[in-house]
Scaffold this motif. Structure first.
Motif, PDB file in Angstrom:
ATOM      1  N   ILE A  44       0.737  -1.076   0.105  1.00  0.00           N
ATOM      2  CA  ILE A  44      -0.008  -0.046  -0.079  1.00  0.00           C
ATOM      3  C   ILE A  44       0.937   1.216  -0.166  1.00  0.00           C
ATOM      4  O   ILE A  44       0.692   2.124  -0.891  1.00  0.00           O
ATOM      5  CB  ILE A  44      -0.882  -0.057   1.236  1.00  0.00           C
ATOM      6  CG1 ILE A  44      -1.880  -1.120   1.210  1.00  0.00           C
ATOM      7  CG2 ILE A  44      -1.855   1.401   1.313  1.00  0.00           C
ATOM      8  CD1 ILE A  44      -2.517  -1.335   2.548  1.00  0.00           C
ATOM      9  N   ALA A  45       1.921   1.363   0.789  1.00  0.00           N
ATOM     10  CA  ALA A  45       2.791   2.278   1.096  1.00  0.00           C
ATOM     11  C   ALA A  45       3.495   2.653  -0.461  1.00  0.00           C
ATOM     12  O   ALA A  45       3.713   3.791  -0.860  1.00  0.00           O
ATOM     13  CB  ALA A  45       3.844   2.283   1.978  1.00  0.00           C
ATOM     14  N   GLU A  46       3.928   1.418  -1.128  1.00  0.00           N
ATOM     15  CA  GLU A  46       4.822   1.959  -2.304  1.00  0.00           C
ATOM     16  C   GLU A  46       3.707   2.414  -3.498  1.00  0.00           C
ATOM     17  O   GLU A  46       3.826   3.131  -4.070  1.00  0.00           O
ATOM     18  CB  GLU A  46       5.261   0.643  -2.702  1.00  0.00           C
ATOM     19  CG  GLU A  46       6.514   0.196  -1.860  1.00  0.00           C
ATOM     20  CD  GLU A  46       6.968  -1.333  -2.063  1.00  0.00           C
ATOM     21  OE1 GLU A  46       6.621  -1.971  -3.007  1.00  0.00           O
ATOM     22  OE2 GLU A  46       8.009  -1.661  -1.506  1.00  0.00           O
ATOM     23  N   GLU A  47       2.416   1.828  -3.339  1.00  0.00           N
ATOM     24  CA  GLU A  47       1.666   2.216  -4.379  1.00  0.00           C
ATOM     25  C   GLU A  47       0.967   3.491  -4.171  1.00  0.00           C
ATOM     26  O   GLU A  47       0.861   4.267  -5.269  1.00  0.00           O
ATOM     27  CB  GLU A  47       0.246   1.156  -4.323  1.00  0.00           C
ATOM     28  CG  GLU A  47      -0.703   1.548  -5.313  1.00  0.00           C
ATOM     29  CD  GLU A  47      -2.050   0.768  -4.967  1.00  0.00           C
ATOM     30  OE1 GLU A  47      -3.079   1.152  -4.834  1.00  0.00           O
ATOM     31  OE2 GLU A  47      -2.068  -0.507  -4.537  1.00  0.00           O
ATOM     32  N   LEU A  48       0.877   3.927  -3.297  1.00  0.00           N
ATOM     33  CA  LEU A  48       0.350   5.313  -2.836  1.00  0.00           C
ATOM     34  C   LEU A  48       1.359   6.365  -2.634  1.00  0.00           C
ATOM     35  O   LEU A  48       0.885   7.557  -2.464  1.00  0.00           O
ATOM     36  CB  LEU A  48      -0.646   5.029  -1.638  1.00  0.00           C
ATOM     37  CG  LEU A  48      -1.975   4.233  -1.898  1.00  0.00           C
ATOM     38  CD1 LEU A  48      -3.029   4.312  -0.359  1.00  0.00           C
ATOM     39  CD2 LEU A  48      -2.759   4.744  -2.973  1.00  0.00           C
ATOM     40  N   LYS A  49       2.656   5.934  -2.456  1.00  0.00           N
ATOM     41  CA  LYS A  49       3.593   6.667  -2.272  1.00  0.00           C
ATOM     42  C   LYS A  49       3.564   7.638  -1.008  1.00  0.00           C
ATOM     43  O   LYS A  49       3.784   8.753  -1.128  1.00  0.00           O
ATOM     44  CB  LYS A  49       3.630   7.624  -3.144  1.00  0.00           C
ATOM     45  CG  LYS A  49       3.880   7.220  -4.759  1.00  0.00           C
ATOM     46  CD  LYS A  49       5.190   6.351  -5.023  1.00  0.00           C
ATOM     47  CE  LYS A  49       5.268   6.033  -6.489  1.00  0.00           C
ATOM     48  NZ  LYS A  49       5.292   4.681  -6.697  1.00  0.00           N
ATOM     49  N   ILE A  50       3.119   6.931   0.132  1.00  0.00           N
ATOM     50  CA  ILE A  50       3.028   7.428   1.332  1.00  0.00           C
ATOM     51  C   ILE A  50       3.884   6.509   2.386  1.00  0.00           C
ATOM     52  O   ILE A  50       4.374   5.521   2.119  1.00  0.00           O
ATOM     53  CB  ILE A  50       1.674   7.504   1.880  1.00  0.00           C
ATOM     54  CG1 ILE A  50       0.823   6.293   1.894  1.00  0.00           C
ATOM     55  CG2 ILE A  50       0.893   8.389   1.314  1.00  0.00           C
ATOM     56  CD1 ILE A  50      -0.528   6.310   2.567  1.00  0.00           C
ATOM     57  N   SER A  51       4.229   7.231   3.403  1.00  0.00           N
ATOM     58  CA  SER A  51       5.213   6.370   4.614  1.00  0.00           C
ATOM     59  C   SER A  51       4.419   5.310   5.044  1.00  0.00           C
ATOM     60  O   SER A  51       3.363   5.045   5.210  1.00  0.00           O
ATOM     61  CB  SER A  51       5.482   7.474   5.553  1.00  0.00           C
ATOM     62  OG  SER A  51       4.385   7.708   6.442  1.00  0.00           O
ATOM     63  N   LEU A  52       5.451   4.168   5.278  1.00  0.00           N
ATOM     64  CA  LEU A  52       4.745   2.976   5.956  1.00  0.00           C
ATOM     65  C   LEU A  52       4.317   3.265   7.435  1.00  0.00           C
ATOM     66  O   LEU A  52       3.167   2.681   7.474  1.00  0.00           O
ATOM     67  CB  LEU A  52       6.181   2.226   6.107  1.00  0.00           C
ATOM     68  CG  LEU A  52       5.742   0.739   6.490  1.00  0.00           C
ATOM     69  CD1 LEU A  52       4.673   0.080   5.472  1.00  0.00           C
ATOM     70  CD2 LEU A  52       6.773  -0.205   6.630  1.00  0.00           C
ATOM     71  N   SER A  53       4.575   4.244   7.993  1.00  0.00           N
ATOM     72  CA  SER A  53       4.085   4.535   9.273  1.00  0.00           C
ATOM     73  C   SER A  53       2.748   4.839   9.256  1.00  0.00           C
ATOM     74  O   SER A  53       1.524   4.688  10.104  1.00  0.00           O
ATOM     75  CB  SER A  53       5.050   5.461  10.304  1.00  0.00           C
ATOM     76  OG  SER A  53       5.159   6.728   9.544  1.00  0.00           O
ATOM     77  N   THR A  54       2.451   5.824   8.184  1.00  0.00           N
ATOM     78  CA  THR A  54       1.294   6.545   8.126  1.00  0.00           C
ATOM     79  C   THR A  54       0.244   5.434   7.410  1.00  0.00           C
ATOM     80  O   THR A  54      -1.069   5.274   7.900  1.00  0.00           O
ATOM     81  CB  THR A  54       1.213   7.617   6.861  1.00  0.00           C
ATOM     82  OG1 THR A  54       2.208   8.673   7.178  1.00  0.00           O
ATOM     83  CG2 THR A  54      -0.172   8.098   6.340  1.00  0.00           C
ATOM     84  N   VAL A  55       0.746   4.484   6.788  1.00  0.00           N
ATOM     85  CA  VAL A  55      -0.207   3.173   6.380  1.00  0.00           C
ATOM     86  C   VAL A  55      -0.651   2.615   7.410  1.00  0.00           C
ATOM     87  O   VAL A  55      -1.707   2.185   7.501  1.00  0.00           O
ATOM     88  CB  VAL A  55       0.672   2.487   5.421  1.00  0.00           C
ATOM     89  CG1 VAL A  55      -0.233   1.353   5.109  1.00  0.00           C
ATOM     90  CG2 VAL A  55       0.782   3.376   3.961  1.00  0.00           C
ATOM     91  N   TYR A  56       0.425   2.141   8.356  1.00  0.00           N
ATOM     92  CA  TYR A  56       0.038   1.351   9.450  1.00  0.00           C
ATOM     93  C   TYR A  56      -1.055   1.984  10.539  1.00  0.00           C
ATOM     94  O   TYR A  56      -1.944   1.577  10.993  1.00  0.00           O
ATOM     95  CB  TYR A  56       1.192   0.999  10.215  1.00  0.00           C
ATOM     96  CG  TYR A  56       1.999  -0.269   9.879  1.00  0.00           C
ATOM     97  CD1 TYR A  56       1.441  -1.611   9.737  1.00  0.00           C
ATOM     98  CD2 TYR A  56       3.254  -0.302   9.515  1.00  0.00           C
ATOM     99  CE1 TYR A  56       1.966  -2.580   9.292  1.00  0.00           C
ATOM    100  CE2 TYR A  56       3.960  -1.124   8.871  1.00  0.00           C
ATOM    101  CZ  TYR A  56       3.416  -2.412   8.886  1.00  0.00           C
ATOM    102  OH  TYR A  56       3.841  -3.543   8.542  1.00  0.00           O
ATOM    103  N   LYS A  57      -0.759   3.533  10.711  1.00  0.00           N
ATOM    104  CA  LYS A  57      -1.635   4.186  11.434  1.00  0.00           C
ATOM    105  C   LYS A  57      -3.015   4.220  11.025  1.00  0.00           C
ATOM    106  O   LYS A  57      -4.246   3.885  11.572  1.00  0.00           O
ATOM    107  CB  LYS A  57      -1.102   5.650  11.658  1.00  0.00           C
ATOM    108  CG  LYS A  57      -1.864   6.311  12.575  1.00  0.00           C
ATOM    109  CD  LYS A  57      -1.329   7.856  12.725  1.00  0.00           C
ATOM    110  CE  LYS A  57      -2.064   8.727  13.685  1.00  0.00           C
ATOM    111  NZ  LYS A  57      -1.447  10.040  13.666  1.00  0.00           N
ATOM    112  N   THR A  58      -3.133   4.282   9.548  1.00  0.00           N
ATOM    113  CA  THR A  58      -4.327   4.707   8.932  1.00  0.00           C
ATOM    114  C   THR A  58      -5.274   3.122   8.890  1.00  0.00           C
ATOM    115  O   THR A  58      -6.179   3.014   9.340  1.00  0.00           O
ATOM    116  CB  THR A  58      -4.281   5.142   7.311  1.00  0.00           C
ATOM    117  OG1 THR A  58      -3.471   6.112   7.574  1.00  0.00           O
ATOM    118  CG2 THR A  58      -5.401   4.863   6.630  1.00  0.00           C
TER     119      THR A  58
END
Length: 116
Positions: A44-58
């Motif tokens: 998800i992080a790679e696909e959306l170009k957002i940080s891994l920590s943001t993905v985990y929190k979301t």
């Protein structure tokens, strides 16, 4: 403690929390990234170009709101157990009438396990 379903959540009137969460563009992107297929946080992080920590929190927030769930676990080549997430909802409708919000969540028909 078992995970609440959407009906149980509505009994506690968390409509506002869900609406606030879905008003965030990042949250919507993560949720709908996993609508059609299960993905792990790294994908998800790679696909959306957002940080891994943001993905985990979301994802944690989406799980708390019963909008996403762990669909399955996979084992990495290193032997690590990795969660794959899937959206429980396929469509969201938010309406406002007399300053009172109304929220309609529709099950993800691409996710056979999902029942709202």
């Amino acid at each position: 403690m078992s995970k609440p379903n959407i009906i149980q959540l509505s009994e506690f009137d968390i409509t506002q929390k869900i609406i606030e969460s879905l008003s965030n563009v990042c949250t919507r992107a993560v949720l709908f990234s996993v609508k059609n297929e299960s993905k792990d946080a790294t994908q998800i992080a790679e696909e959306l170009k957002i940080s891994l920590s943001t993905v985990y929190k979301t994802l944690s927030n989406l799980e708390d709101l019963a909008l996403a769930e762990v669909d399955k676990f996979i084992i990495s080549p290193e032997g690590k157990k990795i969660k794959q997430y899937r959206s429980r909802i396929g469509k969201v409708e938010i309406t406002v009438d007399n300053l009172e919000p109304s929220l309609n969540l529709y099950p993800n028909t691409d996710n056979p396990k999902s029942s709202l």
